[in-house]
Design a protein around this motif. Sequence first.
Motif, mmCIF file in Angstrom:
data_model
loop_
_atom_site.group_PDB
_atom_site.id
_atom_site.type_symbol
_atom_site.label_atom_id
_atom_site.label_comp_id
_atom_site.label_asym_id
_atom_site.label_seq_id
_atom_site.Cartn_x
_atom_site.Cartn_y
_atom_site.Cartn_z
ATOM 1 N N ILE B 58 0.831 -1.211 0.000
ATOM 2 C CA ILE B 58 0.000 0.000 0.000
ATOM 3 C C ILE B 58 0.863 1.258 0.000
ATOM 4 O O ILE B 58 1.848 1.348 0.736
ATOM 5 C CB ILE B 58 -0.954 -0.035 1.215
ATOM 6 N N LYS B 59 0.501 2.202 -0.864
ATOM 7 C CA LYS B 59 1.224 3.477 -0.942
ATOM 8 C C LYS B 59 0.394 4.572 -0.270
ATOM 9 O O LYS B 59 -0.644 4.986 -0.802
ATOM 10 C CB LYS B 59 1.479 3.845 -2.401
ATOM 11 N N PHE B 70 0.596 5.876 9.974
ATOM 12 C CA PHE B 70 0.304 4.663 9.197
ATOM 13 C C PHE B 70 1.645 3.978 8.961
ATOM 14 O O PHE B 70 2.301 4.175 7.944
ATOM 15 C CB PHE B 70 -0.362 5.016 7.859
ATOM 16 N N GLU B 71 2.074 3.202 9.955
ATOM 17 C CA GLU B 71 3.408 2.587 9.888
ATOM 18 C C GLU B 71 3.332 1.074 9.944
ATOM 19 O O GLU B 71 2.734 0.500 10.867
ATOM 20 C CB GLU B 71 4.256 3.060 11.087
ATOM 21 N N VAL B 191 -7.557 2.161 2.484
ATOM 22 C CA VAL B 191 -6.784 0.911 2.456
ATOM 23 C C VAL B 191 -7.418 -0.109 1.512
ATOM 24 O O VAL B 191 -6.755 -0.663 0.629
ATOM 25 C CB VAL B 191 -6.648 0.316 3.878
ATOM 26 N N LEU B 192 -8.718 -0.338 1.654
ATOM 27 C CA LEU B 192 -9.335 -1.400 0.842
ATOM 28 C C LEU B 192 -9.523 -0.997 -0.625
ATOM 29 O O LEU B 192 -9.595 -1.855 -1.494
ATOM 30 C CB LEU B 192 -10.631 -1.896 1.480
ATOM 31 N N GLN B 197 -7.348 -2.567 -5.893
ATOM 32 C CA GLN B 197 -6.536 -2.287 -7.084
ATOM 33 C C GLN B 197 -5.375 -3.277 -7.205
ATOM 34 O O GLN B 197 -5.073 -3.755 -8.294
ATOM 35 C CB GLN B 197 -6.000 -0.854 -7.035
ATOM 36 N N ILE B 198 -4.740 -3.592 -6.085
ATOM 37 C CA ILE B 198 -3.646 -4.580 -6.080
ATOM 38 C C ILE B 198 -4.167 -5.937 -6.553
ATOM 39 O O ILE B 198 -3.505 -6.651 -7.301
ATOM 40 C CB ILE B 198 -3.015 -4.693 -4.665
#
Lengths: 235, 235
Positions: B58-59, B70-71, B191-192, B197-198
Amino acid sequence: MSVSEQNIQIELIKEKAIANAQDLINNNHITDLESKTNGLSLHEESSYLFDPAIFSMIKTSEFKFQYDKFELMKSSHSQENLVDLGDDLVLRPLKRDDFGRSYMNLLSHLTEIGDVNQQDYEKRFDQMKQADNTYFICVVEDVKNQKVVASLTLVYEQKFIRHTGSRGRFEDMVVDVDYRGKKLSKLLLDVLIQVSQILGCYKISLECKDPLRKHYEQFGFCLEQGQNYLCRRFI
Amino acid sequence: MSVSEQNIQIELIKEKAIANAQDLINNNHITDLESKTNGLSLHEESSYLFDPAIFSMIKTSEFKFQYDKFELMKSSHSQENLVDLGDDLVLRPLKRDDFGRSYMNLLSHLTEIGDVNQQDYEKRFDQMKQADNTYFICVVEDVKNQKVVASLTLVYEQKFIRHTGSRGRFEDMVVDVDYRGKKLSKLLLDVLIQVSQILGCYKISLECKDPLRKHYEQFGFCLEQGQNYLCRRFI
């Protein structure tokens, strides 16, 4: 074996059959790793996307429309139930070798399909099958011409809400242009509506363009006040 | 081992890692019976509904909104990637033991859940996991209070159309009333959307009530002219 022993055995078989049917209704037939592993070999034996035994539970008296013929028959290769519709038409689950029966060509009447070869088709079929209890693609084959001429997909979605309930979605309805007017679209809807009820769905839904609304409304589908369907397209 | 041998080994490991990543991107990671059987033991090892390794792809620069933190971090029990959101909040896939972290109670804020005990929850969790590549339920846990406080489901649907493409559906978004105002709903969407997309979805969709339309429109979801969402309820 004595008569009483035989009777006991018959009772046991009966009990097992009832338990199996109840199990299927409750969608509990795959519950743990062991039964899944057993399931794998079963899946390998059959080339169907889902178990056609479910057709034996359909009640034609509950159909919205009447059709010329709807008779359970045995597959020529196995003891599995298929449905004879007359006129050389058979209703059954999608098969792994339906690429050779023009399945992708049928879907091209519906939308863009792109360049999908036999290997792509089989890979996607296998992936769908590995997603246990998700894809119920029901087709009509013209067995004389060895051609799939109609298809409708029920996607079964399991949930935690509503007593660990489930809902169904109808997708990708298509009928070959040469086979229209035979009520095949209506028949597929009548069949998969019952399948979704047998699987225990609390609701089923679909998306359609304006001109098709009336067609689906005949089967009890309706717009719901205040409910919006939103979409984001990546391509 | 000589230095050159070590280098060759490092190169091989690198190549394998790249191949694995590509494999995940192409959604090809389960392609045949053998890999499925291997997958089973892996699934048994992990209590996650889906592989959290996907979070490493995730970017955050592509997020619609910015969040305090967001780590990526490693799970305390394994080498799997979870996401530290600060304030003792962690983003991760749903786990098999989340019944004990008030997951059903969280869902009861959303709709009717009925009487679901731990056994029911675990059975449904296992069924979802057996439906390979279908259910991506992403949650936020308050690790201090051991409580799941937000959840969003991505249902991944594979197709034959559109180059054997796939679409995603967002379902059952809920945030605990005590944790609102922390942008957890927005974060789960960001996130989702990337996960879908991934996974290669060509579109994602959702249904929502009128008051929530604007919330989702911020993320590029929109009504489509002439498209109707029809529903039939059995109960």
